[in-house]
Design an enzyme around this catalytic site. Structure first.
Site, mmCIF file in Angstrom:
data_model
loop_
_atom_site.group_PDB
_atom_site.id
_atom_site.type_symbol
_atom_site.label_atom_id
_atom_site.label_comp_id
_atom_site.label_asym_id
_atom_site.label_seq_id
_atom_site.Cartn_x
_atom_site.Cartn_y
_atom_site.Cartn_z
ATOM 1 N N SER A 170 30.590 43.936 40.430
ATOM 2 C CA SER A 170 29.442 44.062 41.425
ATOM 3 C C SER A 170 29.180 44.885 42.410
ATOM 4 O O SER A 170 30.448 45.667 42.989
ATOM 5 C CB SER A 170 29.989 42.638 42.228
ATOM 6 N N GLU A 222 28.958 44.778 45.365
ATOM 7 C CA GLU A 222 29.449 44.427 46.533
ATOM 8 C C GLU A 222 30.802 45.367 46.818
ATOM 9 O O GLU A 222 31.183 45.298 47.881
ATOM 10 C CB GLU A 222 29.768 42.892 46.435
ATOM 11 N N TYR A 262 35.300 38.156 48.050
ATOM 12 C CA TYR A 262 34.598 38.304 46.838
ATOM 13 C C TYR A 262 34.754 39.418 46.302
ATOM 14 O O TYR A 262 35.228 39.796 45.046
ATOM 15 C CB TYR A 262 33.059 37.729 46.817
#
Length: 347
Positions: free
Chosen positions: A130, A132, A153
């Site tokens: 990801s 992120e 996460y």
């Protein structure tokens, strides 16, 4: 007939990927969690009773916390390709349940890779990494950008990402990390901000709600269309040598811009319906994610077709149709023009 195993098959990406692989003649196996309620609505249209003839999609109960069962499944199925998309994937929720998020999102990847190693099954492995993970790293971000995760996460995804690298280098496993920037569709979960916005627009037009409560509208994201990104996953797995790669559009837009344009497209004034609720703010925020897609363009000859404006129109129209409202109509036109030979079911 090739066999593929998909974790997270009932999610947005998993459902599109299952359709893509079936269209290419694969036998597809998916892992689903046992629940007292059915949670397979995204794949119900492609599922057939296993007692029927010519079945090409099989579902297996399993959990990313159960390493022994994962090993048994991989050994029994013997897939040529494993697409690992399963995770606790909601960033805000990961702050509320950090231990569970880390166990499933981070250690879940380790368990599958260790299952591949222990079972001896020769297969290719795709890890859904990801953007992120980049966190507060200066944009634009590419394969050489340092990671600065800002949530449980993202930290979990980073653990999984480096585990992929370790198993690739240490055990000669064909393992790829696709570092995908935000990608949305009408199948996006209703708790994610883009779908929360487009679903609220449809509900407001239907008279079912008056207000939409959101958190921080300032963060900027690189938003793409999920079916396009699923095609990239498949293409990455067809490479002769594994490599990690970032996937995105190369453009960024703020949450506020998504809100304003989506409401305007539906003929609504967002100022009359949107309220800010601080409970949706994250303890640490990622302010700017922007993909540098040069490597994907070079290696895969890939460039996003669906623009930001296209995406929100597709999603607004789809949510309007779900409530039996007459859509604005531009979304379907965009799909017909840019995906004339569409392989996924109409949403």
């Amino acid at each position: 007939m090739k066999k593929a195993l998909i974790t997270g098959i009932t999610g947005q990406d998993g459902s599109y990927l299952a359709e893509l692989l079936l269209s290419k003649g694969y036998e597809v196996h998916g892992i689903i969690r046992r629940s007292s309620n059915f949670n397979t609505d995204r794949i119900d249209h492609i599922y057939t009773d296993p007692h029927n003839q010519n079945v090409e999609l099989y579902l297996h109960y399993g959990d990313l916390s159960d390493s022994s069962h994962l090993t048994n499944l991989i050994y029994e199925i013997e897939p040529e390709e494993i697409y690992h998309l399963g995770a606790q994937s909601h960033v805000k929720v990961s702050f509320d349940i950090p231990e569970y998020s880390s166990d499933i999102t981070g250690l879940g990847t380790l368990r599958i890779l260790e299952s591949i190693r222990r079972s001896g099954v020769k297969c290719k492995f795709y890890q859904a990494s990801s953007s992120e993970m980049f966190g507060e790293a200066k944009p634009p971000q590419n394969e050489n950008t340092s990671f600065r995760p800002q949530s449980p996460y993202a930290c979990s995804k980073l653990y999984a990402h480096w585990t992929v690298v370790n198993y690739r280098e240490g055990y000669d496993i064909f393992a790829i990390s696709g570092i995908l920037f935000n990608h949305e569709s009408p199948r996006r979960g209703e708790r994610f901000v883009t779908r929360k916005i487009t679903r609220a627009i449809a509900n407001i037009l239907a008279g079912n709600q008056d207000f939409l409560f959101l958190g921080n509208l300032e963060p900027k994201r690189d938003w793409g269309f999920a079916p396009e990104y699923v095609e990239v996953m498949y293409n990455l797995m067809q490479l002769e040598e594994p490599t990690d790669i970032v996937i995105g559009t190369g453009e960024q837009h703020s949450v506020a811009e998504f809100v304003e344009k989506a409401f305007h497209y539906a003929g609504l004034d967002w100022n009359k319906h949107v309220k800010i609720d601080e409970k949706y703010f994250r303890p640490t925020e990622v302010n700017s994610l922007l993909c540098d897609p040069e490597k994907a363009e070079k290696i895969l000859n890939w460039k996003a077709k669906i623009t930001f404006d296209d995406l929100l129109k597709i999603m607004v129209d789809a949510d309007m149709k779900k409530l039996s409202l007459k859509p604005v109509g531009e979304g379907d036109k965009i799909l017909k023009e840019k995906f004339s030979n569409r392989w996924w079911n109409s949403d």
